[in-house]
Enzyme design. Structure first.
Site, short mmCIF file in Angstrom:
data_model
loop_
_atom_site.label_atom_id
_atom_site.label_comp_id
_atom_site.label_asym_id
_atom_site.label_seq_id
_atom_site.Cartn_x
_atom_site.Cartn_y
_atom_site.Cartn_z
N HIS A 98 0.81 -1.22 0.00
CA HIS A 98 0.00 0.00 0.00
C HIS A 98 0.84 1.26 0.00
O HIS A 98 0.40 2.31 -0.45
CB HIS A 98 -1.03 -0.05 1.13
CG HIS A 98 -2.14 -0.97 0.78
ND1 HIS A 98 -2.14 -2.29 1.14
CD2 HIS A 98 -3.21 -0.79 -0.02
CE1 HIS A 98 -3.19 -2.88 0.61
NE2 HIS A 98 -3.86 -2.01 -0.10
N ARG A 106 -11.68 2.17 -2.04
CA ARG A 106 -11.16 1.47 -0.84
C ARG A 106 -11.67 2.22 0.40
O ARG A 106 -11.02 3.16 0.87
CB ARG A 106 -9.64 1.48 -0.84
CG ARG A 106 -8.98 0.59 -1.89
CD ARG A 106 -7.46 0.64 -1.72
NE ARG A 106 -6.77 -0.39 -2.47
CZ ARG A 106 -6.16 -0.20 -3.64
NH1 ARG A 106 -6.16 0.99 -4.21
NH2 ARG A 106 -5.54 -1.20 -4.24
N ARG A 125 -16.09 -0.80 -2.25
CA ARG A 125 -15.68 -2.03 -1.58
C ARG A 125 -15.89 -1.88 -0.08
O ARG A 125 -15.49 -0.87 0.51
CB ARG A 125 -14.20 -2.32 -1.86
CG ARG A 125 -13.75 -3.60 -1.15
CD ARG A 125 -12.35 -3.99 -1.52
NE ARG A 125 -11.36 -3.13 -0.89
CZ ARG A 125 -10.05 -3.24 -1.11
NH1 ARG A 125 -9.60 -4.15 -1.97
NH2 ARG A 125 -9.20 -2.44 -0.51
N GLU A 153 -9.40 -12.48 -5.21
CA GLU A 153 -8.00 -12.24 -4.85
C GLU A 153 -7.41 -13.41 -4.07
O GLU A 153 -6.32 -13.32 -3.53
CB GLU A 153 -7.83 -10.90 -4.12
CG GLU A 153 -8.91 -10.56 -3.13
CD GLU A 153 -8.84 -9.12 -2.62
OE1 GLU A 153 -7.91 -8.38 -2.96
OE2 GLU A 153 -9.75 -8.75 -1.86
N ASN A 171 -3.19 -7.73 -6.78
CA ASN A 171 -2.13 -7.56 -5.76
C ASN A 171 -2.17 -8.72 -4.77
O ASN A 171 -1.17 -9.35 -4.47
CB ASN A 171 -2.31 -6.25 -4.99
CG ASN A 171 -2.51 -5.06 -5.90
OD1 ASN A 171 -2.04 -5.08 -7.02
ND2 ASN A 171 -3.21 -4.04 -5.45
N ASP A 172 -3.36 -9.00 -4.25
CA ASP A 172 -3.48 -10.11 -3.30
C ASP A 172 -3.47 -11.45 -4.03
O ASP A 172 -2.94 -12.43 -3.51
CB ASP A 172 -4.75 -9.96 -2.46
CG ASP A 172 -4.50 -9.05 -1.26
OD1 ASP A 172 -3.46 -9.22 -0.60
OD2 ASP A 172 -5.32 -8.16 -1.02
N ARG A 206 3.22 -9.45 -0.04
CA ARG A 206 3.30 -8.30 -0.95
C ARG A 206 4.06 -7.12 -0.37
O ARG A 206 4.41 -6.18 -1.07
CB ARG A 206 1.88 -7.87 -1.38
CG ARG A 206 1.02 -7.39 -0.25
CD ARG A 206 -0.42 -7.26 -0.68
NE ARG A 206 -0.76 -5.92 -1.12
CZ ARG A 206 -1.98 -5.50 -1.41
NH1 ARG A 206 -3.00 -6.35 -1.32
NH2 ARG A 206 -2.23 -4.28 -1.79
N CYS A 265 -8.89 -4.65 -10.71
CA CYS A 265 -8.66 -3.40 -9.99
C CYS A 265 -7.36 -3.43 -9.22
O CYS A 265 -7.07 -2.54 -8.44
CB CYS A 265 -9.83 -3.07 -9.07
SG CYS A 265 -10.09 -4.30 -7.78
C1 PEP Z 1 -5.80 -6.19 -4.70
O1 PEP Z 1 -5.52 -6.98 -3.78
O2 PEP Z 1 -5.36 -6.30 -5.87
C2 PEP Z 1 -6.67 -5.03 -4.45
C3 PEP Z 1 -7.08 -4.26 -5.42
O3 PEP Z 1 -6.99 -4.77 -3.15
P1 PEP Z 1 -5.94 -4.08 -2.12
O4 PEP Z 1 -4.74 -3.66 -2.91
O5 PEP Z 1 -6.65 -2.93 -1.51
O6 PEP Z 1 -5.67 -5.19 -1.16
MG MG Z 2 -6.64 -6.91 -1.96
#
Ligand code: PEP
Ligand code: MG
Length: 533
Positions: free
Chosen positions: A177, A272, A308, A397, A420-421, A431, A468
């Site tokens: 993040h 988010r 979300r 995810e 990402n997840d 991550r 996303c």
């Molecule tokens: C992801 O995991 O790709 C996602 C969009 O959610 P976040 O990055 O907020 O965990």
């Molecule tokens: Mg995520």
């Protein structure tokens, strides 16, 4: 990484201090306790000077923090602890401030939101007494390159793009993040630079496009991030032969929403909501949430927005939802799982989202984070429908959810892939951890093969599937994702035009052909080179 190139003087973010030692007992308790008031005054004076130099909200926050540091009750309790309990001054201040923080947290509401401020004051005074740098992001007096082990999301969110030329961290992955927030603030950043903290550099050149970090000449002129000119795009996401792929924005605040709208986002693919509450000590009321969401949704009146529900836990802890200590928080009670034990929190949020949809006139859908099974998707969809929200989806995810995409799409209206997840869980690679960042590369063929399964399931169900995660922000990868059957791509504002323009330059058949190529690649480097050609 976050794009852009900048160079300038380095400012290091000090490491967290931790609790100071509770011994040895001071030889002269009266003299030890007399050190506290002057240390506090030094901190107050510094904060007041910063407040004078600042404007707007920043000035108000700094003045409030200064007033807290000057609180006579905080000082006298610390002095008492030195004399009565024989604690060193630094430890006494730490305990006195923690006592106040507990009282504020118990009071709830506005008072509870001040807990972070009192902790900030605590750490500043303790650092003064120990003669060390206070932790966290220092106040920057000139444009600088920030160098840190890693930053908390709240620290990154508070960075001022005018003062932070670039950000470079030793830890953190490309989808942490910290990196995402840096991108949304338009601050060039390179994360996961091994050996960075040991580097003795007065100035650095940071290239967020190539990932290069170089020691720079401290006397050279400061180079601010070069702003790339807007790509040529008419604002409608589609391939050259007219196949529609919506280009949407990822947002977490009213400022993000305005930036995404100005960049030409056709709507929002990921709001988010937890980013509104990274600092909140208590659960915001329905009315507070409704107002906060309305402020974010208003720039998208009449346009589609996917909100979300809270994705708390692991790298985004929310104080009011913090679970019991877990050995592996990323695999524990996070995302939608938090709501299974506390459905009331979810129901109140859904009620607030439904209210904000009315107030803002945005076309609101909701989706749940971290869904593992079709049964969980059904549970969420029922609650959202009961709150009066018609269109409901879930994020994919977790690899199990990708493999169950067909069943999941039977019970929801759409899915959105959180790459990402999905990468983190597919590769068992944190991550946030620089050491395993290469595994989290969104060009990994194994990740793309899971997305292909989702694309096929969406096509069979005749329902939309978007992306996303950060993968959607890469214009070349956007073509691959389109070829894999994704019907929308959602990203931070700076990437929108580039992705829109990139899609307009290729046909759907070309996207499908390169997707096929990439799926058969052995590794991310060859996958990318097949597309970049
Ligand atoms: C992801 O995991 O790709 C996602 C969009 O959610 P976040 O990055 O907020 O965990
Ligand atoms: Mg995520």
């Amino acid at each position: 990484m976050s794009p852009g190139r900048a160079s300038g003087p380095v400012v290091r973010v000090a490491e967290p201090l931790g609790a100071p030692a509770s011994g040895p007992k001071p030889a002269d308790p009266a003299a030890e306790s007399a050190r506290i008031a002057p240390a506090t005054q030094a901190v107050v004076a510094r904060l007041e000077a910063l407040a004078e130099a600042a404007t707007g909200d920043a000035a108000v926050i700094l003045m409030t923090t200064a007033a807290m540091a000057a609180d006579p009750a905080l000082i006298s309790e610390a002095e008492r602890l030195v004399v009565a309990e024989g604690l060193p001054a630094a430890r006494a201040v730490h305990e006195s401030a923690n006592g106040f923080a507990k009282t504020l947290a118990a009071a709830g509401g506005y008072m509870a939101e001040r807990v972070r401020d009192i902790e900030d004051v605590r750490d500043r005074v303790v650092a003064e007494l120990l003669g060390v740098e206070p932790p966290g992001v220092p106040e920057l007096t000139a444009p600088s390159v920030l160098l840190a082990r890693d930053l908390a999301p709240a620290d990154t969110a508070g960075l001022h793009p005018d003062r932070v030329l670039a950000l470079v961290t030793e830890e953190g992955g490309p989808t942490s993040h910290t990196a995402i927030l840096a991108r949304s603030l338009g601050i060039p950043a390179v994360v996961a630079v091994r050996g960075l903290l040991a580097l003795d550099a007065k100035a650095l050149l940071v290239d967020g496009d190539t990932g290069l970090v170089e020691v720079a000449d401290p006397d050279a002129t400061v180079l601010a991030a070069a702003k790339t000119g807007p790509a040529d795009w008419d604002g409608l996401g589609r391939t050259s032969d007219g196949h529609r792929v919506k280009v949407l924005g990822n947002i977490g605040s009213p400022a993000d929403a305005r930036a995404a709208a100005e960049a030409g986002a056709e709507g929002v693919g990921l709001f988010r909501t937890e980013f509104c509450y990274l600092d909140a000590a208590a659960e915001p009321t329905v009315a507070e949430q409704r107002a906060a969401y309305t402020a974010v949704l208003t720039p998208f009146a009449g346009k589609p927005v996917i909100v979300r529900t809270l994705d708390a836990g692991a790298d985004k802890p929310l104080a009011f939802l913090s679970p019991d200590a877990e050995p592996n928080p990323a695999l524990g009670v996070r995302g939608l799982r938090v709501a299974f034990d506390r459905p009331g929190v979810l129901d109140r949020q859904l009620e607030a989202i439904a209210g904000a949809a009315e107030d803002s006139s945005a076309e609101v859908s909701v989706m749940a984070p971290m869904v593992a099974t079709a049964a969980e998707a059904t549970w969420f969809a029922e609650r959202a429908h009961s709150a009066g929200i018609a269109r409901v989806g879930v994020m994919i995810e977790i690899p199990a959810a990708a493999l169950a995409a067909r069943e999941i799409l039977e019970v929801v209206d759409f899915v959105s892939v959180g790459t990402n997840d999905l990468a983190q869980y597919t590769f068992a690679a944190d991550r946030q951890l620089g050491a395993v960042a290469a595994l989290n590369d969104p060009w990994q063929p194994a990740l793309l093969r899971l997305i292909a399964i989702i694309g096929e399931a969406a096509k069979a169900a005749g329902k939309p599937a978007g992306v996303c995660g950060e993968a959607a922000a890469d214009p070349l990868l956007a073509r691959v994702l389109t070829g894999l059957g994704m019907t929308s791509l959602s990203m931070n504002a700076p990437a929108i035009r580039g992705v829109g323009a990139g899609l307009a330059g290729v046909s759907r058949a070309e996207c499908e052909a390169i997707a096929k190529e990439v799926l058969s690649a052995a590794d991310p480097v060859s996958a990318r080179s097949r597309v970049a050609g």
